[in-house]
Write a protein that holds these residues in place. Structure first.
Motif, PDB file in Angstrom:
ATOM      1  N   HIS A 129       0.818  -1.218   0.000  1.00 22.91           N
ATOM      2  CA  HIS A 129       0.000   0.000   0.000  1.00 22.91           C
ATOM      3  C   HIS A 129       0.854   1.271   0.000  1.00 22.91           C
ATOM      4  N   PRO A 130       1.769   1.459   0.956  1.00 26.29           N
ATOM      5  CA  PRO A 130       2.569   2.691   0.937  1.00 26.29           C
ATOM      6  C   PRO A 130       3.515   2.769  -0.256  1.00 26.29           C
ATOM      7  N   ILE A 131       4.011   1.608  -0.727  1.00 28.33           N
ATOM      8  CA  ILE A 131       4.888   1.617  -1.907  1.00 28.33           C
ATOM      9  C   ILE A 131       4.129   2.124  -3.127  1.00 28.33           C
ATOM     10  N   PHE A 189      -5.664   2.051  -3.670  1.00 23.83           N
ATOM     11  CA  PHE A 189      -5.960   1.375  -4.928  1.00 23.83           C
ATOM     12  C   PHE A 189      -6.261  -0.108  -4.732  1.00 23.83           C
ATOM     13  N   ASP A 190      -5.422  -0.802  -3.972  1.00 20.83           N
ATOM     14  CA  ASP A 190      -5.598  -2.250  -3.814  1.00 20.83           C
ATOM     15  C   ASP A 190      -6.845  -2.622  -3.028  1.00 20.83           C
ATOM     16  N   PHE A 191      -7.453  -1.637  -2.355  1.00 23.89           N
ATOM     17  CA  PHE A 191      -8.684  -1.929  -1.631  1.00 23.89           C
ATOM     18  C   PHE A 191      -9.884  -2.003  -2.568  1.00 23.89           C
ATOM     19  N   PHE A 192      -9.729  -1.460  -3.796  1.00 23.69           N
ATOM     20  CA  PHE A 192     -10.820  -1.503  -4.755  1.00 23.69           C
ATOM     21  C   PHE A 192     -10.736  -2.780  -5.582  1.00 23.69           C
ATOM     22  N   GLU A 248     -11.447  -7.487 -12.179  1.00 23.35           N
ATOM     23  CA  GLU A 248     -10.223  -6.722 -12.416  1.00 23.35           C
ATOM     24  C   GLU A 248     -10.540  -5.418 -13.151  1.00 23.35           C
ATOM     25  N   PHE A 249     -11.434  -5.494 -14.141  1.00 23.09           N
ATOM     26  CA  PHE A 249     -11.836  -4.311 -14.908  1.00 23.09           C
ATOM     27  C   PHE A 249     -12.460  -3.270 -13.986  1.00 23.09           C
ATOM     28  N   LEU A 250     -13.387  -3.701 -13.131  1.00 24.17           N
ATOM     29  CA  LEU A 250     -14.086  -2.779 -12.235  1.00 24.17           C
ATOM     30  C   LEU A 250     -13.152  -2.208 -11.184  1.00 24.17           C
ATOM     31  N   ALA A 251     -12.249  -3.027 -10.690  1.00 26.44           N
ATOM     32  CA  ALA A 251     -11.300  -2.549  -9.677  1.00 26.44           C
ATOM     33  C   ALA A 251     -10.399  -1.454 -10.248  1.00 26.44           C
ATOM     34  N   GLN A 252      -9.902  -1.664 -11.474  1.00 23.83           N
ATOM     35  CA  GLN A 252      -9.057  -0.655 -12.097  1.00 23.83           C
ATOM     36  C   GLN A 252      -9.853   0.616 -12.400  1.00 23.83           C
ATOM     37  N   LEU A 253     -11.082   0.445 -12.882  1.00 24.34           N
ATOM     38  CA  LEU A 253     -11.924   1.594 -13.194  1.00 24.34           C
ATOM     39  C   LEU A 253     -12.140   2.462 -11.952  1.00 24.34           C
TER      40      LEU A 253
END
Length: 386
Positions: free
Chosen positions: A183-185, A229-232, A251-256
């Motif tokens: 997360h912090p990286i 980001f990774d929480f989505f 994966e599509f929705l998470a990136q969106l």
């Protein structure tokens, strides 16, 4: 018929003597009339509240960030998922991803204020500066981001493997160790994206102060967006641990969501930082841009109807291409007419040059501006000063 031999009757006349003028209540009535003029001036302007202009300015940048994030998501999906560009080269992939996000978010946020003001002829002038700035910043910072992210993730996975082997970790423990430290990286890597976006906005405004505030806001928004980001991510496995049909859509929705939230946070943080850091600004209280706010970043600001003016006042044919110049020297701000034959009107009085104070109303044609200063003690906006 009037008798010519009789005198013409005279109407009753009001006679004011020196004794009447010296009466005890005269001075008090004069002051009351002056106070009535102050109240009338404020009511005539009918300005929006201070908070409404601030919230509008923040909302405009936030929406610009959202649009930029959506466009960046669509473009990166086409380049990396549909076309499969640079999938075998981490340097080009990382730089390309950073470049797309920084370019679209930065340019959209930079253009948001101009589009909101309705000065479409000025959009191309801002874009001509913002786009090259964003491209250059994205390429340079994208390369730096790749070096950092590659080194940080290599260290993380090496550390996880060494400690996991020594401690006989399970798969869940190994994944948890990496996820918490990623997360912090990722947040710091996306902080660099926010800085690129801030550079595009600041350079387009041609102001060092604007540049500093935009970079700070972009860095804050970028870090928070990257950290989250990774929480989505949505479950793409069934209860037995097998991949489901919906995995690609997850994966599509998470990136969106992640990239759009990144854009929103960059725009929001820029807006908040700019509003917190402003010291002088003007509010449009009547005319075609009523409710719009312009922060005075530079020491010399031109106002007029031309796109080349720093502050373009539209929808008013009475305003010349360059009507006036606002100059800041230390703690003093004054407005000078650009044409001696057309003096500026401040609080209803025409003059070639006027020193401004908080609450002063400047009139151009049918458009009225209110000058504001953060540290002023003025209580009644637009009131006449003794």
């Amino acid at each position: 018929m009037t008798d010519p031999t009789q005198p013409i009757p005279q109407p009753d006349r009001i006679v004011i003597s020196s004794d009447d003028l010296a009466a005890p209540g005269v001075d008090e009535r004069v002051r009351a009339m002056a106070d009535a003029q102050k109240v009338a001036l404020v009511r005539e302007v009918g300005a929006p509240t201070k908070s409404s202009g601030t919230l509008r300015a923040i909302l405009v940048l936030t929406l610009g960030g959202l649009v930029g994030g959506l466009l960046a998501f669509l473009v990166q999906r086409v380049l990396f998922s549909a076309l499969g560009l640079w999938t075998d080269n981490s340097l080009l992939t990382n730089m390309g991803f950073t470049f797309v996000l920084a370019l679209f978010i930065g340019v959209c946020v930079a253009l948001a204020e101009v589009i909101a003001s309705g000065s479409w002829s000025k959009v191309w002038m801002v874009a001509a500066v913002a786009i090259p700035s964003a491209i250059l910043a994205a390429l340079v910072i994208g390369f730096i981001t790749h070096l950092y992210y590659s080194a940080a993730t290599d260290w993380l996975y090496t550390s996880a493997f060494e400690q996991g082997t020594a401690g006989n970790w399970s798969d869940d423990e190994f994944t948890s160790y990496i996820t918490l430290r990623l997360h912090p990286i990722r947040g710091f890597a996306w902080l660099m994206v926010g800085i690129s976006a801030g550079i595009a906005c600041g350079v387009a405004a041609r102001s060092w102060k604007k540049l500093g505030l935009a970079v700070l806001g972009g860095a804050i928004g970028g870090f928070v967006g990257g950290f989250l980001f990774d929480f989505f991510s949505f479950g793409d496995e069934s209860f037995d641990g097998q991949s489901t049909f919906f995995a690609p859509f997850s994966e599509f929705l998470a990136q969106l969501i992640g990239i759009c939230v990144l854009g929103v946070l960059i725009g929001l943080a820029m807006g908040i930082v700019e509003q917190a850091g402003k010291s002088r600004w003007i509010e449009i209280v009547s005319g075609g841009l009523a409710g719009k706010q312009f922060i005075l970043y530079k020491s010399s600001i031109t106002l007029g109807s031309a796109p080349s003016a720093d502050i373009t006042l539209i929808k008013d044919s009475q305003i010349p291409p360059v009507a006036a110049v606002m100059r800041t020297k230390g703690q003093r701000c004054q407005i000078d007419s650009a044409d001696l034959n057309a003096p500026v009107v401040v609080n209803g009085t025409a003059a070639a040059s006027v020193a401004l104070a908080d609450g002063d109303i400047v009139t151009f044609g049918s458009t009225q501006l209110r000058f504001r200063e953060k540290n002023s003690q003025e209580k009644v906006p637009g009131a006449l000063r003794s």
